[in-house]
Design a protein around this motif. Sequence first.
Motif, PDB file in Angstrom:
ATOM      1  N   MET A  21      92.036  95.831  56.368  1.00 59.02           N
ATOM      2  CA  MET A  21      91.873  96.946  57.286  1.00 59.02           C
ATOM      3  C   MET A  21      92.086  96.438  58.713  1.00 59.02           C
ATOM      4  O   MET A  21      91.557  95.399  59.087  1.00 59.02           O
ATOM      5  CB  MET A  21      90.460  97.537  57.155  1.00 59.02           C
ATOM      6  N   SER A  22      92.867  97.163  59.476  1.00 58.67           N
ATOM      7  CA  SER A  22      93.084  96.779  60.873  1.00 58.67           C
ATOM      8  C   SER A  22      91.884  97.202  61.711  1.00 58.67           C
ATOM      9  O   SER A  22      91.079  98.041  61.298  1.00 58.67           O
ATOM     10  CB  SER A  22      94.346  97.457  61.414  1.00 58.67           C
ATOM     11  N   GLN A  23      91.781  96.623  62.897  1.00 54.14           N
ATOM     12  CA  GLN A  23      90.723  97.046  63.808  1.00 54.14           C
ATOM     13  C   GLN A  23      90.903  98.516  64.167  1.00 54.14           C
ATOM     14  O   GLN A  23      89.922  99.246  64.339  1.00 54.14           O
ATOM     15  CB  GLN A  23      90.721  96.187  65.068  1.00 54.14           C
ATOM     16  N   ARG A  24      92.136  98.957  64.263  1.00 55.14           N
ATOM     17  CA  ARG A  24      92.410 100.365  64.587  1.00 55.14           C
ATOM     18  C   ARG A  24      91.869 101.288  63.497  1.00 55.14           C
ATOM     19  O   ARG A  24      91.253 102.311  63.770  1.00 55.14           O
ATOM     20  CB  ARG A  24      93.903 100.584  64.772  1.00 55.14           C
ATOM     21  N   GLU A  25      92.103 100.928  62.232  1.00 54.30           N
ATOM     22  CA  GLU A  25      91.605 101.754  61.126  1.00 54.30           C
ATOM     23  C   GLU A  25      90.082 101.730  61.085  1.00 54.30           C
ATOM     24  O   GLU A  25      89.442 102.759  60.874  1.00 54.30           O
ATOM     25  CB  GLU A  25      92.182 101.257  59.800  1.00 54.30           C
ATOM     26  N   LEU A  26      89.498 100.559  61.321  1.00 55.09           N
ATOM     27  CA  LEU A  26      88.036 100.461  61.363  1.00 55.09           C
ATOM     28  C   LEU A  26      87.488 101.316  62.501  1.00 55.09           C
ATOM     29  O   LEU A  26      86.453 101.965  62.363  1.00 55.09           O
ATOM     30  CB  LEU A  26      87.599  99.001  61.515  1.00 55.09           C
ATOM     31  N   ALA A  28      88.803 104.089  63.644  1.00 55.44           N
ATOM     32  CA  ALA A  28      88.866 105.493  63.224  1.00 55.44           C
ATOM     33  C   ALA A  28      87.745 105.834  62.249  1.00 55.44           C
ATOM     34  O   ALA A  28      87.167 106.915  62.310  1.00 55.44           O
ATOM     35  CB  ALA A  28      90.225 105.780  62.590  1.00 55.44           C
ATOM     36  N   ARG A  29      87.427 104.918  61.370  1.00 59.54           N
ATOM     37  CA  ARG A  29      86.391 105.180  60.365  1.00 59.54           C
ATOM     38  C   ARG A  29      84.979 105.080  60.933  1.00 59.54           C
ATOM     39  O   ARG A  29      84.084 105.758  60.458  1.00 59.54           O
ATOM     40  CB  ARG A  29      86.528 104.198  59.206  1.00 59.54           C
ATOM     41  N   SER A  30      84.775 104.215  61.909  1.00 56.28           N
ATOM     42  CA  SER A  30      83.430 103.981  62.418  1.00 56.28           C
ATOM     43  C   SER A  30      83.072 104.832  63.627  1.00 56.28           C
ATOM     44  O   SER A  30      81.904 105.010  63.940  1.00 56.28           O
ATOM     45  CB  SER A  30      83.260 102.502  62.785  1.00 56.28           C
ATOM     46  N   GLY A  31      84.105 105.316  64.339  1.00 54.99           N
ATOM     47  CA  GLY A  31      83.834 106.086  65.551  1.00 54.99           C
ATOM     48  C   GLY A  31      83.692 105.224  66.796  1.00 54.99           C
ATOM     49  O   GLY A  31      83.446 105.732  67.886  1.00 54.99           O
ATOM     50  N   LEU A  32      83.845 103.919  66.649  1.00 56.58           N
ATOM     51  CA  LEU A  32      83.807 103.013  67.795  1.00 56.58           C
ATOM     52  C   LEU A  32      85.229 102.767  68.278  1.00 56.58           C
ATOM     53  O   LEU A  32      86.170 102.898  67.511  1.00 56.58           O
ATOM     54  CB  LEU A  32      83.171 101.671  67.402  1.00 56.58           C
ATOM     55  N   THR A  33      85.375 102.386  69.526  1.00 53.25           N
ATOM     56  CA  THR A  33      86.714 102.093  70.023  1.00 53.25           C
ATOM     57  C   THR A  33      87.205 100.776  69.446  1.00 53.25           C
ATOM     58  O   THR A  33      86.407  99.903  69.080  1.00 53.25           O
ATOM     59  CB  THR A  33      86.746 102.002  71.560  1.00 53.25           C
ATOM     60  N   GLN A  34      88.507 100.628  69.375  1.00 57.43           N
ATOM     61  CA  GLN A  34      89.088  99.380  68.884  1.00 57.43           C
ATOM     62  C   GLN A  34      88.678  98.223  69.786  1.00 57.43           C
ATOM     63  O   GLN A  34      88.402  97.120  69.320  1.00 57.43           O
ATOM     64  CB  GLN A  34      90.603  99.492  68.809  1.00 57.43           C
ATOM     65  N   HIS A  36      85.904  97.912  71.441  1.00 57.52           N
ATOM     66  CA  HIS A  36      84.506  97.572  71.129  1.00 57.52           C
ATOM     67  C   HIS A  36      84.453  96.679  69.886  1.00 57.52           C
ATOM     68  O   HIS A  36      83.743  95.659  69.869  1.00 57.52           O
ATOM     69  CB  HIS A  36      83.727  98.870  70.907  1.00 57.52           C
ATOM     70  N   ILE A  37      85.201  97.060  68.863  1.00 55.68           N
ATOM     71  CA  ILE A  37      85.226  96.270  67.626  1.00 55.68           C
ATOM     72  C   ILE A  37      85.785  94.873  67.890  1.00 55.68           C
ATOM     73  O   ILE A  37      85.246  93.871  67.421  1.00 55.68           O
ATOM     74  CB  ILE A  37      86.037  97.005  66.536  1.00 55.68           C
ATOM     75  N   SER A  38      86.840  94.798  68.671  1.00 56.43           N
ATOM     76  CA  SER A  38      87.437  93.512  69.016  1.00 56.43           C
ATOM     77  C   SER A  38      86.437  92.619  69.743  1.00 56.43           C
ATOM     78  O   SER A  38      86.312  91.424  69.455  1.00 56.43           O
ATOM     79  CB  SER A  38      88.682  93.728  69.875  1.00 56.43           C
ATOM     80  N   GLN A  39      85.711  93.195  70.689  1.00 58.67           N
ATOM     81  CA  GLN A  39      84.725  92.412  71.444  1.00 58.67           C
ATOM     82  C   GLN A  39      83.593  91.929  70.547  1.00 58.67           C
ATOM     83  O   GLN A  39      83.122  90.801  70.690  1.00 58.67           O
ATOM     84  CB  GLN A  39      84.165  93.251  72.598  1.00 58.67           C
ATOM     85  N   ILE A  40      83.168  92.765  69.621  1.00 56.36           N
ATOM     86  CA  ILE A  40      82.117  92.355  68.684  1.00 56.36           C
ATOM     87  C   ILE A  40      82.606  91.187  67.836  1.00 56.36           C
ATOM     88  O   ILE A  40      81.920  90.177  67.678  1.00 56.36           O
ATOM     89  CB  ILE A  40      81.672  93.538  67.796  1.00 56.36           C
ATOM     90  N   GLU A  41      83.822  91.309  67.280  1.00 53.05           N
ATOM     91  CA  GLU A  41      84.363  90.259  66.408  1.00 53.05           C
ATOM     92  C   GLU A  41      84.600  88.955  67.166  1.00 53.05           C
ATOM     93  O   GLU A  41      84.445  87.884  66.598  1.00 53.05           O
ATOM     94  CB  GLU A  41      85.662  90.731  65.752  1.00 53.05           C
ATOM     95  N   SER A  50      73.014 100.560  66.280  1.00 51.53           N
ATOM     96  CA  SER A  50      73.771 101.727  65.807  1.00 51.53           C
ATOM     97  C   SER A  50      75.249 101.374  65.606  1.00 51.53           C
ATOM     98  O   SER A  50      75.874 101.816  64.640  1.00 51.53           O
ATOM     99  CB  SER A  50      73.622 102.908  66.766  1.00 51.53           C
ATOM    100  N   SER A  51      75.826 100.555  66.490  1.00 43.78           N
ATOM    101  CA  SER A  51      77.219 100.123  66.323  1.00 43.78           C
ATOM    102  C   SER A  51      77.374  99.292  65.061  1.00 43.78           C
ATOM    103  O   SER A  51      78.338  99.446  64.303  1.00 43.78           O
ATOM    104  CB  SER A  51      77.680  99.303  67.525  1.00 43.78           C
ATOM    105  N   LEU A  52      76.422  98.412  64.841  1.00 41.48           N
ATOM    106  CA  LEU A  52      76.449  97.550  63.663  1.00 41.48           C
ATOM    107  C   LEU A  52      76.393  98.378  62.380  1.00 41.48           C
ATOM    108  O   LEU A  52      77.153  98.146  61.436  1.00 41.48           O
ATOM    109  CB  LEU A  52      75.275  96.577  63.726  1.00 41.48           C
ATOM    110  N   VAL A  53      75.527  99.376  62.360  1.00 38.70           N
ATOM    111  CA  VAL A  53      75.400 100.246  61.187  1.00 38.70           C
ATOM    112  C   VAL A  53      76.691 101.037  60.978  1.00 38.70           C
ATOM    113  O   VAL A  53      77.193 101.145  59.856  1.00 38.70           O
ATOM    114  CB  VAL A  53      74.182 101.187  61.331  1.00 38.70           C
TER     115      VAL A  53
END
Length: 196
Positions: A21-26, A28-34, A36-41, A50-53
């Motif tokens: 799964m790409s960060q972009r797809e994640l 879309a599924r999680s409701g977080l920005t790409q 945000h996900i990149s920074q977390i990873e 809440s972001s983690l959940v």
Amino acid sequence: MSYKTEHITQQIRAAREDVKMSQRELSARSGLTQSHISQIERGTMEPGLSSLVDVARALDLEIVLAPKKLMPAIRNILESASATSNTLTLDQRKLVGRLDRWLVQVRDRFAIASEADTFRDSLALLRHLPLSADELNRLKDAIERLDRWQADPPTRKELSEFAHAVRQLRNSAVHRDRDDAVPRSAYALEEEDDNA
């Protein structure tokens, strides 16, 4: 990033990459920005609960609190599950992934929202449960319906029947005798009787 969450963020990234799964797809599924996900990873942002959940659930993971004394049993169960998921065929992963993407597109067409949720739950299990050759053929037959529905969209009744067929496939795979296929855990999650 705190060393306390570093392990969790590494697991999130590994889980995302395992399901291709790409960060972009994640996103879309999680409701977080790409972003945000990149920074977390990358560890440049400490994830809020809440972001983690949201991210975990988008990856079909759950965050739970468990007693420390059960951790050896939980680790063993997770390792056993991981060993069986490695036996999934590439065909099965592709087929379930296609069904998952299709569900995102047609979710609002189901007559009852809970039916779509049940379908999603069936896919979550099929994503991790090795199928027999017969079960894999039944999954391929289900995918053929999607090809036909591209030209002629399904009715709500057809969607309901389709969801039911996938659930039956999941049920047959779950309840099939797996004594030889899946190693049993050396641990039990039941409390031991101290009086024994």
